[in-house]
Design a protein around this motif. Structure first.
Motif, short mmCIF file in Angstrom:
data_model
loop_
_atom_site.label_atom_id
_atom_site.label_comp_id
_atom_site.label_asym_id
_atom_site.label_seq_id
_atom_site.Cartn_x
_atom_site.Cartn_y
_atom_site.Cartn_z
N TYR A 256 116.69 81.70 92.58
CA TYR A 256 116.77 82.59 91.68
C TYR A 256 116.87 83.99 92.70
O TYR A 256 115.86 84.15 93.35
CB TYR A 256 115.60 82.59 90.81
N GLN A 257 117.94 84.60 92.63
CA GLN A 257 118.10 85.78 93.41
C GLN A 257 117.82 87.15 92.45
O GLN A 257 118.30 87.15 91.36
CB GLN A 257 119.54 86.02 93.97
N PRO A 258 116.83 87.96 92.67
CA PRO A 258 116.26 89.07 92.03
C PRO A 258 117.31 90.06 91.79
O PRO A 258 118.29 90.19 92.69
CB PRO A 258 115.13 89.78 92.90
N ILE A 259 117.33 90.71 90.52
CA ILE A 259 118.11 91.70 90.34
C ILE A 259 117.25 92.87 90.12
O ILE A 259 116.26 92.97 89.31
CB ILE A 259 119.12 91.36 88.85
N VAL A 260 117.73 94.07 90.69
CA VAL A 260 116.58 95.22 90.84
C VAL A 260 117.34 96.37 90.22
O VAL A 260 118.60 96.42 90.20
CB VAL A 260 116.33 95.71 92.23
N PHE A 261 116.60 97.37 89.51
CA PHE A 261 117.21 98.67 89.08
C PHE A 261 117.58 99.47 90.34
O PHE A 261 117.11 99.57 91.42
CB PHE A 261 116.07 99.53 88.36
N MET A 262 118.85 100.25 90.08
CA MET A 262 119.17 101.17 91.18
C MET A 262 118.37 102.22 91.40
O MET A 262 118.30 102.63 92.62
CB MET A 262 120.63 101.68 90.59
N ASP A 263 117.72 102.83 90.53
CA ASP A 263 116.75 103.98 90.72
C ASP A 263 115.40 103.27 91.02
O ASP A 263 114.34 104.10 91.39
CB ASP A 263 116.63 104.64 89.39
N ASP A 264 115.24 101.99 91.19
CA ASP A 264 113.79 101.48 91.55
C ASP A 264 114.05 100.32 92.26
O ASP A 264 113.51 98.97 91.66
CB ASP A 264 112.93 101.23 90.40
N PRO A 265 114.23 100.18 93.65
CA PRO A 265 114.59 98.96 94.28
C PRO A 265 113.40 97.98 94.19
O PRO A 265 113.56 96.86 94.28
CB PRO A 265 114.64 99.57 95.75
N ASP A 266 111.99 98.51 94.07
CA ASP A 266 111.05 97.67 94.16
C ASP A 266 110.83 96.97 92.72
O ASP A 266 109.98 96.09 92.34
CB ASP A 266 109.74 98.43 94.42
N GLY A 267 111.45 97.46 91.89
CA GLY A 267 111.39 97.00 90.08
C GLY A 267 112.20 96.02 90.01
O GLY A 267 113.63 96.30 89.75
N ILE A 268 112.07 94.92 89.65
CA ILE A 268 112.85 93.54 89.38
C ILE A 268 112.83 93.67 88.05
O ILE A 268 111.98 93.65 87.12
CB ILE A 268 112.09 92.41 90.12
N CYS A 269 114.38 93.56 87.67
CA CYS A 269 114.54 93.53 86.08
C CYS A 269 114.95 92.02 85.66
O CYS A 269 114.96 91.81 84.88
CB CYS A 269 115.53 94.50 85.66
N GLY A 270 115.54 91.26 86.68
CA GLY A 270 116.15 90.01 86.09
C GLY A 270 116.20 89.02 87.44
O GLY A 270 116.00 89.53 88.52
N PHE A 271 116.90 87.96 87.32
CA PHE A 271 117.21 87.11 88.26
C PHE A 271 118.57 86.34 88.08
O PHE A 271 118.99 86.24 86.83
CB PHE A 271 116.27 85.78 88.51
N GLU A 272 119.34 85.99 88.92
CA GLU A 272 120.66 85.50 88.88
C GLU A 272 120.06 84.00 89.43
O GLU A 272 119.69 83.75 90.57
CB GLU A 272 121.48 86.06 89.79
N LEU B 127 109.57 91.40 80.29
CA LEU B 127 110.13 89.93 80.59
C LEU B 127 111.29 90.07 81.30
O LEU B 127 112.24 90.80 80.80
CB LEU B 127 110.50 89.51 79.22
N PRO B 128 111.58 89.54 82.38
CA PRO B 128 112.85 89.48 83.25
C PRO B 128 113.85 88.71 82.55
O PRO B 128 113.62 87.72 82.16
CB PRO B 128 112.51 89.08 84.73
N PHE B 129 115.08 88.94 82.71
CA PHE B 129 116.32 88.07 82.20
C PHE B 129 116.92 87.34 83.37
O PHE B 129 116.41 87.51 84.46
CB PHE B 129 117.31 89.25 81.75
N VAL B 130 117.52 86.28 82.77
CA VAL B 130 118.14 85.37 84.06
C VAL B 130 119.58 85.45 83.67
O VAL B 130 119.91 84.91 82.55
CB VAL B 130 117.48 84.05 83.69
N SER B 131 120.24 85.59 84.66
CA SER B 131 121.72 85.54 84.46
C SER B 131 122.36 84.35 84.89
O SER B 131 121.81 83.96 86.15
CB SER B 131 122.52 86.75 85.30
N ILE B 132 123.10 83.59 84.34
CA ILE B 132 123.76 82.30 84.45
C ILE B 132 125.24 82.46 84.75
O ILE B 132 125.77 82.78 83.63
CB ILE B 132 123.33 81.33 83.46
N ASN B 133 126.02 81.85 85.64
CA ASN B 133 127.00 81.74 85.76
C ASN B 133 127.70 80.66 85.01
O ASN B 133 127.32 79.44 85.06
CB ASN B 133 127.69 81.54 87.30
N ILE B 134 128.84 80.88 84.17
CA ILE B 134 129.31 80.01 83.13
C ILE B 134 130.95 79.64 83.73
O ILE B 134 131.59 80.51 83.93
CB ILE B 134 129.32 80.19 81.84
N SER B 135 131.32 78.47 83.80
CA SER B 135 132.58 78.06 84.25
C SER B 135 133.65 78.24 82.97
O SER B 135 133.01 77.90 81.83
CB SER B 135 132.72 76.62 84.70
#
Length: 535
Positions: free
Chosen positions: A438-454, A509-517
């Motif tokens: 799971y690769q973290p996804i952060v806010f552009m204005d808050d690099p330390d704030g994780i909003c979700g994962f890929e 709650l963080p969201f999870v991004s999933i790659n769909i073929s």
């Protein structure tokens, strides 16, 4: 008078004969003469009758021999040879020749079935007859074809419609006759005979020859039926092209010749129509069949034209186009002395398919992917060549529509590696060898704030270790295994997100991004599956 004189007088004494007695003697002599004449006439009639009976019996025996021979064979050539030989020997004719109808009954052609009582003397006439073609109405055989009845020529050297008269005169032939071989109302063949003496037609001979023609006609019918069955067994019913069985027979023969002589090579092509299934599904099977027939006809015509053009410049390669199933065709190119010619032939096929086909008012363009394999010492049989040509065809299909690819060792290595990866992927799905990172996804204005994962998939290969998607996703998509892998990723990532939500108590709650073929969107039940996993 002395006794001696009296005796001498008695020796010369003749009693007087009355006129009535002389008349009776004359009548008796005439009666004897009439009886003798009647007896001789009766004997002549009896002799003639016996002769006719004998000739009739001999001709019946001739018919019986020919009939027996015809019934014992299914090949018309064998039956014709028996008939020509038996008739010539029975009739004491110098030469006999058999011809078969050609071009839908517009001509007859000698089939190299003949008999000559004296082959050396008759050699020039044999050569002028045994494979000669006669158009309808031309020559003796042509007249049979035109008139559908027997013909007699008293003097062939004086007949204006006898093209072989000079050769016939040279060989000492005088008279000729010919008879049709009938199949129903059709003249299927002609038997012609020649003699050095006059041939006198008679009703018995005409009758026997008519029956012989009928018997031979039945053999032709059986022979046609047999050939038809063989043809149907070796040809595709829809396109009338050679089928896989005939293709493999010719390919195996070519492969054996190549192994023996090693002077030239051979090539096989696998031709697969691009997008045919979509056309078949959209327009229906009837349109799909019509497209296959049109494509087959066009390819056969362009290959024949290319082969003829190659002949004109001295090339000797031969090509066989076959439909081997569905929308797949094979091409055998034999006696190849220039490998560039095979690539040019593939280009010719692409060009001939460039024009659209008109199906039910629709203009449909159907291109093809072509894989080519050339023979070499490494191949043990044609099946291996076809396997590699098939691999090349799939590589061509991956490059886009209307492409050709020639098999190489490098391509073989790549394909074998991909095949191995596909087999190992199947095992990996069963044994659940995949993991998600799971690769973290952060806010552009808050690099330390994780909003979700890929969610990123990795393959924990039992031998090669942890593998990135770049090493197996392409194979998974080509093989269709991506549907199973994608379904696992969806369920695993959603389960992980639910676990995180439970741990955090529902705050931020963080969201999870999933790659769909793209292939996963094709099944109509995809949305329902996602909904079921989320619920």
């Amino acid at each position: 008078m002395s006794p001696g004189g009296a005796l001498a007088s008695l020796k010369h004494f003749a009693p007087p004969v009355s006129e009535d007695l002389e008349a009776r003697l004359a009548r008796a002599e005439r009666r004897v003469a009439r009886e003798r004449a009647a007896r001789m006439e009766a004997e002549a009639i009896a002799e003639q009758g016996l002769r006719r009976l004998y000739e009739s019996q001999q001709r019946l025996l001739l018919l019986q021999r020919i009939t027996d021979g015809a019934n014992q064979t299914t090949e018309i050539e064998a039956a014709l040879r028996i008939a020509v030989t038996e008739i010539c020997r029975h009739m004491d004719w110098a030469f006999g020749n058999a011809l078969l109808a050609s071009d839908q009954g517009q001509a007859v052609v000698g089939c190299d079935i003949w008999y000559a009582a004296d082959p050396d003397t008759m050699f020039p006439f044999v050569e002028a007859s045994r494979r000669t073609r006669f158009e309808k109405g031309v020559g003796l055989p042509g007249r049979i074809l035109a008139d559908v009845r027997p013909h007699w020529i008293d003097d062939v050297t004086a007949d204006a419609n006898f093209p072989r008269l000079n050769v016939a005169a040279h060989c000492g032939l005088a008279a000729a006759c010919a008879f049709p071989v009938m199949v129903g109302d059709e003249v299927a063949g002609v038997l012609e005979f020649f003699a050095r003496r006059l041939i006198v037609p008679d009703d018995d001979l005409l009758g026997i020859m008519g029956q012989i023609g009928t018997q031979l006609g039945r053999v032709i019918e059986r022979d046609r039926a047999r050939r038809g069955l063989i043809h149907d067994a070796l040809h595709d019913a829809m396109t009338r092209l050679p089928n896989r069985t005939l293709f493999m027979e010719r390919a195996d023969d070519a492969f054996s010749r190549m192994k023996e002589h090693r002077k030239a090579c051979m090539a096989v092509m696998v031709v697969d129509l691009d997008g045919f299934k979509a056309i078949n599904d959209a327009l229906g099977h009837q349109a799909g069949d019509a497209l296959l027939i049109d494509v087959a006809t066009r390819m056969q015509a362009c290959i024949a034209a290319a082969q003829e053009a190659a002949r004109e410049v001295g090339a000797c390669w031969r090509a066989t186009l076959a439909r081997v199933g569905g929308d797949e065709f094979n091409v055998l190119v034999d006696d190849v002395d220039d490998i560039a010619a095979v690539g040019q032939l593939a280009d010719t096929i692409h060009r001939c398919l460039a024009a659209p086909s008109v199906l039910a008012g629709n203009h449909i363009r159907c291109q093809a992917s072509v894989g080519i394999a050339f023979s070499n010492a490494a191949y043990a049989d044609v099946e291996q060549m076809l396997r590699d040509a098939d691999l090349a065809m799939y590589r061509a299909k991956s490059h886009g529509r209307g492409q050709s690819v020639t098999f190489t060792d490098q391509l073989g290595t790549e394909v074998r590696q991909r095949t191995q990866i596909e087999q190992e992927l199947r095992q990996a799905i069963v044994e659940r060898q995949f993991v998600l990172h799971y690769q973290p996804i952060v806010f552009m204005d808050d690099p330390d704030g994780i909003c979700g994962f890929e969610a990123l998939i990795r393959w924990n290969h039992p031998v090669r270790g942890l593998l990135s998607p770049a090493e197996f996703i392409d194979v998974a998509e080509e093989s269709g295994l991506i549907l199973f892998i994608g379904d696992w990723v969806l369920r695993e990532a959603c389960a992980q997100a639910a676990a995180w939500h439970w741990r955090t108590g529902g705050e931020r709650l963080p969201f999870v991004s999933i790659n769909i073929s793209p292939q996963q969107f094709l099944p109509p039940e995809f949305v329902g599956r996602v909904h079921a996993v989320l619920m």
